[in-house]
Scaffold this motif. Sequence first.
Motif, PDB file in Angstrom:
ATOM      1  N   GLU A 107       0.828  -1.209   0.000  1.00  0.00           N
ATOM      2  CA  GLU A 107       0.000   0.000   0.000  1.00  0.00           C
ATOM      3  C   GLU A 107       0.862   1.259   0.000  1.00  0.00           C
ATOM      4  O   GLU A 107       0.468   2.296  -0.563  1.00  0.00           O
ATOM      5  N   PHE A 108       2.029   1.200   0.597  1.00  0.00           N
ATOM      6  CA  PHE A 108       2.934   2.342   0.689  1.00  0.00           C
ATOM      7  C   PHE A 108       3.279   2.922  -0.689  1.00  0.00           C
ATOM      8  O   PHE A 108       3.566   4.107  -0.821  1.00  0.00           O
ATOM      9  N   HIS A 109       3.225   2.078  -1.737  1.00  0.00           N
ATOM     10  CA  HIS A 109       3.610   2.511  -3.086  1.00  0.00           C
ATOM     11  C   HIS A 109       2.502   3.299  -3.787  1.00  0.00           C
ATOM     12  O   HIS A 109       2.751   3.870  -4.860  1.00  0.00           O
ATOM     13  N   PHE A 110       1.309   3.344  -3.208  1.00  0.00           N
ATOM     14  CA  PHE A 110       0.174   4.001  -3.853  1.00  0.00           C
ATOM     15  C   PHE A 110      -0.225   5.273  -3.111  1.00  0.00           C
ATOM     16  O   PHE A 110       0.233   5.529  -1.995  1.00  0.00           O
ATOM     17  N   ASP A 111      -1.083   6.062  -3.741  1.00  0.00           N
ATOM     18  CA  ASP A 111      -1.566   7.315  -3.165  1.00  0.00           C
ATOM     19  C   ASP A 111      -2.176   7.043  -1.789  1.00  0.00           C
ATOM     20  O   ASP A 111      -3.163   6.308  -1.671  1.00  0.00           O
ATOM     21  N   ALA A 112      -1.627   7.657  -0.776  1.00  0.00           N
ATOM     22  CA  ALA A 112      -2.068   7.391   0.598  1.00  0.00           C
ATOM     23  C   ALA A 112      -3.521   7.798   0.825  1.00  0.00           C
ATOM     24  O   ALA A 112      -4.203   7.226   1.680  1.00  0.00           O
ATOM     25  N   ASP A 113      -3.993   8.783   0.071  1.00  0.00           N
ATOM     26  CA  ASP A 113      -5.375   9.244   0.230  1.00  0.00           C
ATOM     27  C   ASP A 113      -6.369   8.359  -0.501  1.00  0.00           C
ATOM     28  O   ASP A 113      -7.577   8.473  -0.282  1.00  0.00           O
TER      29      ASP A 113
END
Length: 389
Positions: free
Chosen positions: A161-167
């Motif tokens: 998940e860290f690699h994707f837009d956090a929002d």
Amino acid sequence: MVNYYSADIVMTVSSAPIRQGVVAVNGEGVIEGVYDSHSIPDGVTVKKLAGVLIPGFVNTHCHLELSHMLGKIPQHTGLPIFLSNVIKDRNSTEKNILSAMKKADEMMFKNGIQAVGDHVNSAISASIKEKSKIIYHTFVEVIGINNAELQAKIDHARDIEFHFDADHSSITPHAPYSSTKMMFKAFKKAIAEDNIISIHNQESDEENKLFRYRMGDFLTFYADQGIDMSGFKAQARNSLQSYLPYLPASNKIILVHNTYMSLKDLDFINRMNKKVILCLCPKANLYIENTLPKIPIIEQDNLDITIGTDSLASNDTLDMLEELKTIHAHYPDVDLNKSIRWATLNGAKALGLDADLGSIEVGKTPGLVLLKNMNQLRFTKNVQVERIV
């Protein structure tokens, strides 16, 4: 610069359709005004469009990273065999996977899709999404059959998940048949209230057979995958009723497919008082199981419905118009206005994007899509989609 577009009908989705309506949109795609034929500002140039103007589609369920599997898996195999084929055939070179994802992303945008809820098992789609014109909410799947590895599986999903837009990302259980009761409990403790859940639900009757009777094709699937299911006990009820109590009450829960959902399941959802949304993927359901959810029954309930395309492993295109055509071909009594809402505003709400997308309203950036060749507001095979903004 502000452009003005008129259409035979403007369906804002948030309000009544406007005959000979006009929409003003600026160069950034922001809606500046919505007018009927009597309130158009003086002195403006209006571009006339023949058809029905709607906001951009929201595809609530996809697997972009399976785009390289187009045409690889036979149709009508049933879900357990389909899953076996995905596991067996999904590997390819990074170059091929990236190329297929890029084409699929461009296809979706051309087909009028403004936002996508996308399931992943890796970070390979991150670079495509970062450059895309589409807004993605990425769901990182957690598969937890082995109770001894549950925390490690959740931690691994967090790393992805860290690699994707956090929002616009969250972790989610993949499906009830790939999770245990302990996994659902651990997942519930691990997430915050803004973590949107999107779980494959009752896509096959084999899933219900597994939970009700501990029998059926999923046991063969587990054996073929070397998964020990000796500890699994029959629940004497459908899968939904077995796992939903273990999901949090405060989080949005998108149940995807619902092909074999019953009236008792719908009643159970309502009694649980959770924030449940039902996502339909009709073409994928026909591709895999050769059947559709009982939409006339589902739509009588008070739950929001959304629409998804699923992946190119289980579909021949990523086209929300084709999903709508499929629904109306099999269920001609479904209200057109309602189904367009399923494909736009309801999807935006499900993904937490309705402040900007899903309806033609001043201040929003929903995209504008023209439905051409609409005969008496019916989704016939001749209807085509054209992106305007």
